[in-house]
Design a protein around this motif. Sequence first.
Motif, short mmCIF file in Angstrom:
data_model
loop_
_atom_site.label_atom_id
_atom_site.label_comp_id
_atom_site.label_asym_id
_atom_site.label_seq_id
_atom_site.Cartn_x
_atom_site.Cartn_y
_atom_site.Cartn_z
N HIS A 150 -18.25 -1.34 -5.40
CA HIS A 150 -17.94 -2.56 -5.00
C HIS A 150 -16.56 -2.83 -4.56
O HIS A 150 -15.65 -1.79 -4.55
CB HIS A 150 -17.99 -3.37 -6.38
CG HIS A 150 -17.33 -2.95 -7.62
ND1 HIS A 150 -15.79 -3.43 -7.62
CD2 HIS A 150 -17.39 -2.15 -8.45
CE1 HIS A 150 -15.59 -2.59 -8.80
NE2 HIS A 150 -16.35 -1.97 -9.25
N SER A 151 -16.21 -3.99 -4.03
CA SER A 151 -14.74 -4.18 -3.63
C SER A 151 -14.02 -4.34 -4.80
O SER A 151 -14.24 -5.12 -5.75
CB SER A 151 -14.99 -5.71 -2.87
OG SER A 151 -13.61 -6.15 -2.43
N GLY A 152 -12.91 -3.78 -4.93
CA GLY A 152 -12.21 -3.56 -5.98
C GLY A 152 -11.27 -4.79 -6.32
O GLY A 152 -10.98 -5.10 -7.51
N LEU A 153 -11.18 -5.80 -5.49
CA LEU A 153 -10.06 -7.08 -5.84
C LEU A 153 -10.90 -8.20 -5.49
O LEU A 153 -10.26 -9.28 -5.75
CB LEU A 153 -8.89 -6.83 -4.74
CG LEU A 153 -8.00 -5.59 -5.12
CD1 LEU A 153 -6.99 -5.60 -3.75
CD2 LEU A 153 -7.36 -5.90 -6.24
N SER A 154 -12.17 -8.31 -5.42
CA SER A 154 -12.98 -9.40 -5.48
C SER A 154 -13.77 -9.71 -6.63
O SER A 154 -14.70 -10.59 -6.47
CB SER A 154 -13.83 -9.45 -3.90
OG SER A 154 -14.79 -8.52 -4.07
N ASP A 169 -4.09 -19.00 -0.89
CA ASP A 169 -5.21 -18.31 -1.37
C ASP A 169 -4.82 -17.26 -2.49
O ASP A 169 -3.57 -17.00 -2.48
CB ASP A 169 -6.03 -17.55 -0.24
CG ASP A 169 -7.50 -17.35 -0.64
OD1 ASP A 169 -7.75 -17.72 -1.81
OD2 ASP A 169 -8.20 -16.85 0.37
N ALA A 170 -5.57 -17.07 -3.38
CA ALA A 170 -5.39 -16.21 -4.50
C ALA A 170 -6.65 -15.53 -5.08
O ALA A 170 -7.93 -15.53 -4.89
CB ALA A 170 -5.12 -16.84 -5.70
N LEU A 171 -6.46 -14.16 -5.61
CA LEU A 171 -7.44 -13.25 -6.26
C LEU A 171 -6.91 -13.09 -7.50
O LEU A 171 -5.82 -12.70 -7.57
CB LEU A 171 -7.65 -12.17 -5.44
CG LEU A 171 -8.51 -12.26 -4.19
CD1 LEU A 171 -8.64 -10.95 -3.47
CD2 LEU A 171 -10.04 -12.82 -4.55
N CYS A 172 -7.75 -13.04 -8.58
CA CYS A 172 -7.53 -12.39 -10.07
C CYS A 172 -8.21 -11.17 -10.26
O CYS A 172 -9.41 -11.39 -10.36
CB CYS A 172 -7.70 -13.69 -10.88
SG CYS A 172 -7.19 -12.99 -12.51
N ALA A 173 -7.62 -9.96 -10.73
CA ALA A 173 -8.58 -9.16 -11.09
C ALA A 173 -7.94 -8.97 -12.72
O ALA A 173 -6.97 -8.86 -13.15
CB ALA A 173 -8.03 -7.75 -10.48
N GLU A 174 -9.06 -8.45 -13.34
CA GLU A 174 -8.94 -8.05 -14.82
C GLU A 174 -9.03 -6.72 -15.06
O GLU A 174 -10.06 -5.77 -14.90
CB GLU A 174 -9.84 -8.91 -15.49
CG GLU A 174 -9.78 -8.70 -17.07
CD GLU A 174 -11.01 -9.56 -17.81
OE1 GLU A 174 -11.62 -8.72 -18.44
OE2 GLU A 174 -10.89 -10.59 -17.67
N VAL A 186 -2.63 -11.01 -10.57
CA VAL A 186 -2.92 -12.14 -9.78
C VAL A 186 -2.32 -12.16 -8.39
O VAL A 186 -1.01 -11.68 -8.28
CB VAL A 186 -2.43 -13.54 -10.21
CG1 VAL A 186 -2.81 -14.67 -9.30
CG2 VAL A 186 -3.16 -13.89 -11.44
N TYR A 187 -3.00 -11.86 -7.31
CA TYR A 187 -2.38 -11.67 -5.95
C TYR A 187 -2.67 -12.99 -5.38
O TYR A 187 -3.53 -13.77 -5.12
CB TYR A 187 -3.43 -10.70 -5.22
CG TYR A 187 -3.35 -9.45 -5.93
CD1 TYR A 187 -2.43 -8.18 -5.64
CD2 TYR A 187 -4.41 -8.95 -6.85
CE1 TYR A 187 -2.45 -7.21 -6.24
CE2 TYR A 187 -4.45 -7.85 -7.65
CZ TYR A 187 -3.57 -6.88 -7.11
OH TYR A 187 -3.51 -5.60 -7.73
N VAL A 188 -1.31 -13.44 -4.62
CA VAL A 188 -1.44 -14.69 -4.03
C VAL A 188 -0.75 -14.64 -2.52
O VAL A 188 0.23 -13.91 -2.28
CB VAL A 188 -0.33 -15.70 -4.87
CG1 VAL A 188 -0.89 -16.04 -6.13
CG2 VAL A 188 0.95 -15.16 -5.04
N GLU A 189 -1.55 -15.39 -1.81
CA GLU A 189 -0.93 -15.61 -0.45
C GLU A 189 -0.20 -16.81 -0.42
O GLU A 189 -1.06 -17.88 -0.63
CB GLU A 189 -2.31 -15.24 0.60
CG GLU A 189 -1.87 -15.50 2.13
CD GLU A 189 -2.81 -15.27 3.17
OE1 GLU A 189 -2.78 -15.66 4.20
OE2 GLU A 189 -3.79 -14.69 2.60
#
Length: 302
Positions: A150-154, A169-174, A186-189
């Motif tokens: 799977h996509s690791g960060l989505s 935009d932002a992505l959050c991984a746990e 939390v990755y933020v653009e």
Amino acid sequence: MKPLRLAVVGFGRVGQVCAELIVLSHDLSLAAIVRRPASAGGKLPEMLRSIPVTTHIGQAKDVDAALLCVPTHAVVEIAGQILQHGIPIIDCVTLHGEALHSHKQAIHKAALHHRVPAIVGAGWDPGALSVFRSWFALLTPGGATETRHHSGLSLRHTTMAQSVRGVKDALCAEVRGPDGRVQRYVYVELEKQADADRVAQAIRADPLFLGEDTQVFPVESLAELEEEGRGVVLDRRGPPGRLGHQHLLLEARCDDTLLTGQVMLAAARALPELEPGAYVLPGIPLGAMWGERAEKAQRDWL
């Protein structure tokens, strides 16, 4: 101990990663980069500009082993040319099952003929993931393994992080830390002129993240980050019976290109201890892949 001198053959994504990792290592040395004639004049990253660039392995000096970072379909021919020079090779072909076995047999025949070792399929998958699969099967004989990519960060979009002022935009991984506690990445653009520190403070102060270990990372492009990030879940379930229902689970979020480079370097460190012939990663002693750090690794990890 004299550093092992390695040549990197091919300079795509894997080749560049391998070259940079070798330069950063303490026990390996980059002898040369071998490129196609059409690409030999191409510009290299600054950290590699002092490294000799050749168009044939025979032009490189004092090479102890070659890392083949070329497309899978080209490996057998190039490996044969390099083995003829008595130089051990390591490849990272993306083959599995019978296809990998046939590939190994072809390389094995050439390696025996030229009396040098070779390691095939030394990447992330096959390679390191193959070692995990093998151990899982040993621990739960008769069970079944499922591998899901799977996509690791989505995995988790965080609506709250996307709503913070200054966030484009932002992505959050746990993930779970060694102590079992949840960590949130939390990755933020960011929007232009946005203050990264204020954005991070606003995210951590939200009730959704209070009391949790939250790391906030500004990135240039979230789309590129999603493209680079990869993930895999290795799920092994033992058979039912009086010995209990064993369930082993490995989840990884990683850059498989970077991990492939690390595996190829680890395999290179094992070459001095191997007899002529071809090997796959599960057939190599783990201690050998630590090279000169083997004794320290045993103290640290046993």
